[in-house]
Design a protein around this motif. Sequence first.
Motif, mmCIF file in Angstrom:
data_model
loop_
_atom_site.group_PDB
_atom_site.id
_atom_site.type_symbol
_atom_site.label_atom_id
_atom_site.label_comp_id
_atom_site.label_asym_id
_atom_site.label_seq_id
_atom_site.Cartn_x
_atom_site.Cartn_y
_atom_site.Cartn_z
ATOM 1 N N HIS A 81 -12.376 -0.489 13.892
ATOM 2 C CA HIS A 81 -12.474 -0.515 12.431
ATOM 3 C C HIS A 81 -12.281 -1.946 11.923
ATOM 4 O O HIS A 81 -11.464 -2.696 12.474
ATOM 5 C CB HIS A 81 -11.434 0.422 11.808
ATOM 6 C CG HIS A 81 -11.660 0.606 10.347
ATOM 7 N ND1 HIS A 81 -11.193 -0.297 9.411
ATOM 8 C CD2 HIS A 81 -12.363 1.536 9.656
ATOM 9 C CE1 HIS A 81 -11.587 0.099 8.208
ATOM 10 N NE2 HIS A 81 -12.295 1.205 8.329
ATOM 11 N N GLY B 262 -13.480 6.589 3.807
ATOM 12 C CA GLY B 262 -12.098 6.158 3.623
ATOM 13 C C GLY B 262 -11.503 6.820 2.388
ATOM 14 O O GLY B 262 -11.089 7.980 2.407
ATOM 15 N N GLY B 263 -11.492 6.082 1.290
ATOM 16 C CA GLY B 263 -10.848 6.528 0.052
ATOM 17 C C GLY B 263 -11.163 7.964 -0.347
ATOM 18 O O GLY B 263 -10.245 8.746 -0.652
ATOM 19 N N SER C 57 -17.527 2.821 0.994
ATOM 20 C CA SER C 57 -17.625 3.331 -0.372
ATOM 21 C C SER C 57 -18.601 4.501 -0.536
ATOM 22 O O SER C 57 -19.293 4.605 -1.535
ATOM 23 C CB SER C 57 -17.983 2.197 -1.346
ATOM 24 O OG SER C 57 -16.945 1.232 -1.359
ATOM 25 N N LYS D 168 -6.490 6.245 7.040
ATOM 26 C CA LYS D 168 -5.764 4.967 7.074
ATOM 27 C C LYS D 168 -4.246 5.229 6.980
ATOM 28 O O LYS D 168 -3.791 6.257 7.475
ATOM 29 C CB LYS D 168 -6.292 4.026 5.992
ATOM 30 C CG LYS D 168 -7.831 3.906 6.078
ATOM 31 C CD LYS D 168 -8.417 2.852 5.217
ATOM 32 C CE LYS D 168 -9.942 2.866 5.400
ATOM 33 N NZ LYS D 168 -10.620 1.795 4.690
ATOM 34 N N ILE E 75 -16.497 -1.847 2.266
ATOM 35 C CA ILE E 75 -15.339 -0.998 2.562
ATOM 36 C C ILE E 75 -14.268 -1.133 1.492
ATOM 37 O O ILE E 75 -13.729 -2.225 1.283
ATOM 38 C CB ILE E 75 -14.751 -1.323 3.955
ATOM 39 C CG1 ILE E 75 -15.801 -1.019 5.022
ATOM 40 C CG2 ILE E 75 -13.472 -0.546 4.206
ATOM 41 C CD1 ILE E 75 -15.357 -1.340 6.437
ATOM 42 N N GLY E 76 -14.009 -0.037 0.808
ATOM 43 C CA GLY E 76 -12.955 0.000 -0.200
ATOM 44 C C GLY E 76 -13.265 -0.833 -1.441
ATOM 45 O O GLY E 76 -12.386 -1.062 -2.265
ATOM 46 N N GLU F 230 -20.405 -0.080 9.372
ATOM 47 C CA GLU F 230 -19.658 -0.239 8.131
ATOM 48 C C GLU F 230 -19.704 -1.698 7.694
ATOM 49 O O GLU F 230 -18.929 -2.524 8.212
ATOM 50 C CB GLU F 230 -18.199 0.165 8.335
ATOM 51 C CG GLU F 230 -17.999 1.594 8.777
ATOM 52 C CD GLU F 230 -16.594 2.076 8.461
ATOM 53 O OE1 GLU F 230 -16.474 2.987 7.644
ATOM 54 O OE2 GLU F 230 -15.630 1.518 8.997
HETATM 55 P P1 PGA Z 1 -14.073 3.446 2.056
HETATM 56 O O1 PGA Z 1 -13.619 3.130 3.555
HETATM 57 O O2 PGA Z 1 -14.859 4.729 2.102
HETATM 58 O O3 PGA Z 1 -12.792 3.548 1.281
HETATM 59 O O4 PGA Z 1 -14.915 2.287 1.624
HETATM 60 C C1 PGA Z 1 -14.474 3.337 4.639
HETATM 61 C C2 PGA Z 1 -13.763 3.002 5.920
HETATM 62 O O5 PGA Z 1 -12.907 2.110 5.915
HETATM 63 O O6 PGA Z 1 -14.033 3.623 6.973
#
Ligand code: PGA
Length: 249
Positions: A94, A233-234, A212, A11, A171-172, A166
């Motif tokens: 995304h 992501g993270g 996540s 990101k 997500i996040g 996803e």
């Molecule tokens: P995340 O993000 O692992 O931080 O939840 C996943 C993504 O946005 O592809």
Amino acid sequence: MRTKIVAGNWKMNNDSLATSALLQELKRMNQISKARMIVAPAYTQLAQAVNLLKDSSIEVAAQNMNAEVSGAFTGEVSASMIKGVGVSIVIIGHSERRSLYSETDKVLTEKVALALHENMEVIFCFGEELSHRKSGQHFEVVSHQLKTALFDLDASLWKKIILAYEPVWAIGTGETASPKQAQEIHAHIRSLIHQKFGESVSSSLSILYGGSVKPNNAKEIFSQPDVDGGLIGGASLNANEFMAIVNAI
Ligand code: PGA
């Protein structure tokens, strides 16, 4: 056998110093992994990442591209520019692009077509929002997203496609789909592809889970029969965590 893949979507994180530090660390830690390992830095760090990873099996992807070949689109980056710095994988669709930058199914369809025309590999992201999941519409939403963007493609182009399911609510957020929820929807996705494009496409297609994924839940999610890896992501911003996820394959 389907290819296992773990991709890190950085990101808008990691300037050149941080990119260099993280990639050196990943290179040092990456012995023989069973998965294809991909990192997706920001545009400004792509050339640097390609250069740093030239003697490594870690691959580089872009996080986005414009749907047009060239022209008056201030601030945008084209597929051929990305290819020009040695990157031939691109993430398209995304959920942050869809929600924060209003990318519609129509524009995503155009991006996919252009990327494939440029002979790039596409990591196509899709997934339902919490409200869809709560009202039991998630199968329908996911089917619609896939059909709109990808079902007019020629079957021969599917070897250049990686899917990344996803769920937006995961997500996040720290909340992840349970392994059972992930398997259920991945199996649904594979069967849709099977119905439309046949066995050879569906059985060789890699379908990643994203949302996540962390070292403590990766193994269980990746062990599901229709989950072929993850889009992270993270946890991809930390070498130890990312490698632990890669090694959970
Ligand atoms: P995340 O993000 O692992 O931080 O939840 C996943 C993504 O946005 O592809």
